[in-house]
Design a protein around this motif. Structure first.
Motif, PDB file in Angstrom:
ATOM      1  N   ASP A 219      43.451  48.026  45.044  1.00 56.70           N
ATOM      2  CA  ASP A 219      42.066  48.549  43.902  1.00 56.70           C
ATOM      3  C   ASP A 219      41.782  48.034  43.615  1.00 56.70           C
ATOM      4  O   ASP A 219      42.444  48.144  42.543  1.00 56.70           O
ATOM      5  N   TRP A 220      41.020  47.179  43.342  1.00 52.75           N
ATOM      6  CA  TRP A 220      39.785  45.882  42.963  1.00 52.75           C
ATOM      7  C   TRP A 220      38.572  45.813  42.887  1.00 52.75           C
ATOM      8  O   TRP A 220      37.947  46.220  43.869  1.00 52.75           O
ATOM      9  N   ASP A 221      38.174  45.842  41.696  1.00 46.25           N
ATOM     10  CA  ASP A 221      36.650  45.013  41.628  1.00 46.25           C
ATOM     11  C   ASP A 221      36.569  43.996  42.742  1.00 46.25           C
ATOM     12  O   ASP A 221      36.863  43.041  41.671  1.00 46.25           O
ATOM     13  N   PRO A 222      35.708  43.159  43.347  1.00 49.24           N
ATOM     14  CA  PRO A 222      35.286  42.190  44.021  1.00 49.24           C
ATOM     15  C   PRO A 222      34.820  40.938  43.105  1.00 49.24           C
ATOM     16  O   PRO A 222      34.970  39.982  42.856  1.00 49.24           O
ATOM     17  N   GLU A 223      34.166  41.620  41.923  1.00 50.10           N
ATOM     18  CA  GLU A 223      33.331  40.864  41.526  1.00 50.10           C
ATOM     19  C   GLU A 223      33.450  40.456  39.991  1.00 50.10           C
ATOM     20  O   GLU A 223      33.652  39.754  39.092  1.00 50.10           O
ATOM     21  N   PHE A 224      35.028  41.222  39.589  1.00 45.77           N
ATOM     22  CA  PHE A 224      36.200  41.672  38.412  1.00 45.77           C
ATOM     23  C   PHE A 224      37.572  39.845  38.823  1.00 45.77           C
ATOM     24  O   PHE A 224      37.702  39.489  39.896  1.00 45.77           O
TER      25      PHE A 224
ATOM     26  N   LEU B  80      50.028  36.782  52.158  1.00 44.95           N
ATOM     27  CA  LEU B  80      49.100  38.243  52.804  1.00 44.95           C
ATOM     28  C   LEU B  80      47.699  37.759  51.380  1.00 44.95           C
ATOM     29  O   LEU B  80      47.148  36.901  50.754  1.00 44.95           O
ATOM     30  N   LYS B  81      46.647  37.999  52.907  1.00 45.67           N
ATOM     31  CA  LYS B  81      45.958  38.512  52.900  1.00 45.67           C
ATOM     32  C   LYS B  81      44.997  39.490  51.874  1.00 45.67           C
ATOM     33  O   LYS B  81      45.945  40.922  51.874  1.00 45.67           O
ATOM     34  N   VAL B  82      44.367  38.879  50.631  1.00 46.81           N
ATOM     35  CA  VAL B  82      44.065  40.283  50.064  1.00 46.81           C
ATOM     36  C   VAL B  82      43.392  40.954  50.016  1.00 46.81           C
ATOM     37  O   VAL B  82      42.365  40.432  50.642  1.00 46.81           O
ATOM     38  N   VAL B  83      42.848  42.249  50.471  1.00 52.26           N
ATOM     39  CA  VAL B  83      42.288  42.891  50.794  1.00 52.26           C
ATOM     40  C   VAL B  83      41.546  43.949  50.045  1.00 52.26           C
ATOM     41  O   VAL B  83      42.242  45.035  49.784  1.00 52.26           O
ATOM     42  N   THR B  84      40.100  45.318  49.903  1.00 52.85           N
ATOM     43  CA  THR B  84      39.688  45.811  48.346  1.00 52.85           C
ATOM     44  C   THR B  84      40.090  46.980  49.515  1.00 52.85           C
ATOM     45  O   THR B  84      40.629  47.000  51.031  1.00 52.85           O
ATOM     46  N   LEU B  85      39.890  48.104  48.963  1.00 52.21           N
ATOM     47  CA  LEU B  85      40.095  49.345  50.089  1.00 52.21           C
ATOM     48  C   LEU B  85      38.778  49.784  50.842  1.00 52.21           C
ATOM     49  O   LEU B  85      38.647  50.528  51.175  1.00 52.21           O
ATOM     50  N   ASP B  86      37.928  49.091  50.338  1.00 56.81           N
ATOM     51  CA  ASP B  86      36.486  48.830  50.969  1.00 56.81           C
ATOM     52  C   ASP B  86      36.413  47.926  52.133  1.00 56.81           C
ATOM     53  O   ASP B  86      35.623  47.287  52.538  1.00 56.81           O
TER      54      ASP B  86
ATOM     55  N   LEU C 149      45.450  39.380  39.715  1.00 61.17           N
ATOM     56  CA  LEU C 149      45.926  40.608  39.760  1.00 61.17           C
ATOM     57  C   LEU C 149      47.170  41.465  39.141  1.00 61.17           C
ATOM     58  O   LEU C 149      48.287  40.701  39.339  1.00 61.17           O
ATOM     59  N   PRO C 150      47.198  42.280  38.202  1.00 62.13           N
ATOM     60  CA  PRO C 150      48.334  42.588  38.108  1.00 62.13           C
ATOM     61  C   PRO C 150      49.424  43.715  39.250  1.00 62.13           C
ATOM     62  O   PRO C 150      48.575  44.020  39.818  1.00 62.13           O
ATOM     63  N   TYR C 151      50.515  43.575  38.874  1.00 56.79           N
ATOM     64  CA  TYR C 151      51.449  43.827  40.348  1.00 56.79           C
ATOM     65  C   TYR C 151      51.259  45.261  40.022  1.00 56.79           C
ATOM     66  O   TYR C 151      52.720  45.503  38.988  1.00 56.79           O
ATOM     67  N   LEU C 152      51.208  46.077  39.880  1.00 55.17           N
ATOM     68  CA  LEU C 152      51.186  47.619  39.836  1.00 55.17           C
ATOM     69  C   LEU C 152      50.904  48.183  41.332  1.00 55.17           C
ATOM     70  O   LEU C 152      49.988  48.581  41.655  1.00 55.17           O
ATOM     71  N   TYR C 153      52.105  48.246  41.238  1.00 54.91           N
ATOM     72  CA  TYR C 153      52.096  49.592  43.612  1.00 54.91           C
ATOM     73  C   TYR C 153      51.651  50.608  43.016  1.00 54.91           C
ATOM     74  O   TYR C 153      52.631  51.452  42.159  1.00 54.91           O
ATOM     75  N   GLY C 154      50.905  51.072  43.248  1.00 50.84           N
ATOM     76  CA  GLY C 154      50.623  52.346  43.160  1.00 50.84           C
ATOM     77  C   GLY C 154      49.447  52.520  42.759  1.00 50.84           C
ATOM     78  O   GLY C 154      48.601  53.048  42.824  1.00 50.84           O
ATOM     79  N   ASP C 155      49.077  51.701  41.750  1.00 51.66           N
ATOM     80  CA  ASP C 155      48.415  51.811  40.940  1.00 51.66           C
ATOM     81  C   ASP C 155      47.010  50.406  41.465  1.00 51.66           C
ATOM     82  O   ASP C 155      45.608  50.724  42.258  1.00 51.66           O
ATOM     83  N   VAL C 156      47.311  49.639  41.298  1.00 57.18           N
ATOM     84  CA  VAL C 156      46.259  48.273  41.772  1.00 57.18           C
ATOM     85  C   VAL C 156      46.349  48.186  43.148  1.00 57.18           C
ATOM     86  O   VAL C 156      45.477  48.133  43.685  1.00 57.18           O
ATOM     87  N   VAL C 157      47.605  47.481  43.594  1.00 58.51           N
ATOM     88  CA  VAL C 157      48.443  47.309  45.003  1.00 58.51           C
ATOM     89  C   VAL C 157      48.903  48.263  45.700  1.00 58.51           C
ATOM     90  O   VAL C 157      49.789  49.546  45.304  1.00 58.51           O
TER      91      VAL C 157
END
Length: 182
Positions: free
Chosen positions: A177-182, A114-120, A156-164
């Motif tokens: 929901d992840w900072d692309p710089e991290f 899967l392609k991983v995309v931030t909220l932005d 990235l931690p697989y935390l559905y509803g929080d990170v994912v």
């Protein structure tokens, strides 16, 4: 999230592998990718892929042994026949996997690629694989050529509803929901 490891093809998933003979009567040690580990023994029809060839076997017996599993397949009657199967991957048709109870549950093989995309809308890359840590599962995200960081790897931690935040299998996209710089 239910664990089955690698996608084997569009039709099959790899549930585990046969590692080595166990004893002299045709038993084999099994490395399971399922969670729980014994879940692989719930399927009595195994497709083995070995040396590029596929062959069907029926699971005659299987049981926990020490920290792992051992299995006896119909037609495998001695150590030499078991040795010939060592290293084979155990495949299962994806259609044979049980339906998941929750719409927010996924098999690992569904997430890989899967392609991983931030909220932005920033593309981080794609899900290369996953692993367990005890506390939670972890996504290994390989970098994106569009961002010029294809050699970068993020955990990235697989935390559905929080990170994912969302998984759209039809679109092939996971929103995080992840900072692309991290």
């Amino acid at each position: 999230m239910s664990q089955t490891q690698k996608p084997a093809s569009d039709d099959h998933v790899v549930l585990g592998k046969l590692t080595s003979p166990y004893g002299v009567k045709g038993w084999l040690k099994v490395y399971s990718y399922t969670s729980p580990m014994q879940g692989i023994l719930d399927y009595d029809a195994w497709m083995l892929r070995h040396d590029g060839k596929l062959r069907s076997y029926r699971l005659a017996q299987g049981r926990p042994h020490g920290k792992g599993l051992v299995a006896l397949l119909d037609g495998v009657e001695g150590r030499e026949q078991a040795e010939a199967l060592a290293g084979a991957e155990i495949l299962l048709p994806k259609t044979a996997l049980p339906e998941l109870d929750d719409a927010d549950d996924f098999y690992w093989h569904q997430l890989i690629g899967l392609k991983v995309v931030t909220l932005d809308g920033i593309v981080l890359g794609h899900v290369d694989n996953l692993f367990e840590t005890g506390a939670n599962d972890v996504l290994v995200v390989k970098g994106s050529p569009q961002q010029g960081d294809e050699s970068r790897e993020r955990l990235l931690p697989y935390l559905y509803g929080d990170v994912v935040r969302e998984v759209d299998l039809d679109a092939g996209v996971m929103t995080v929901d992840w900072d692309p710089e991290f």
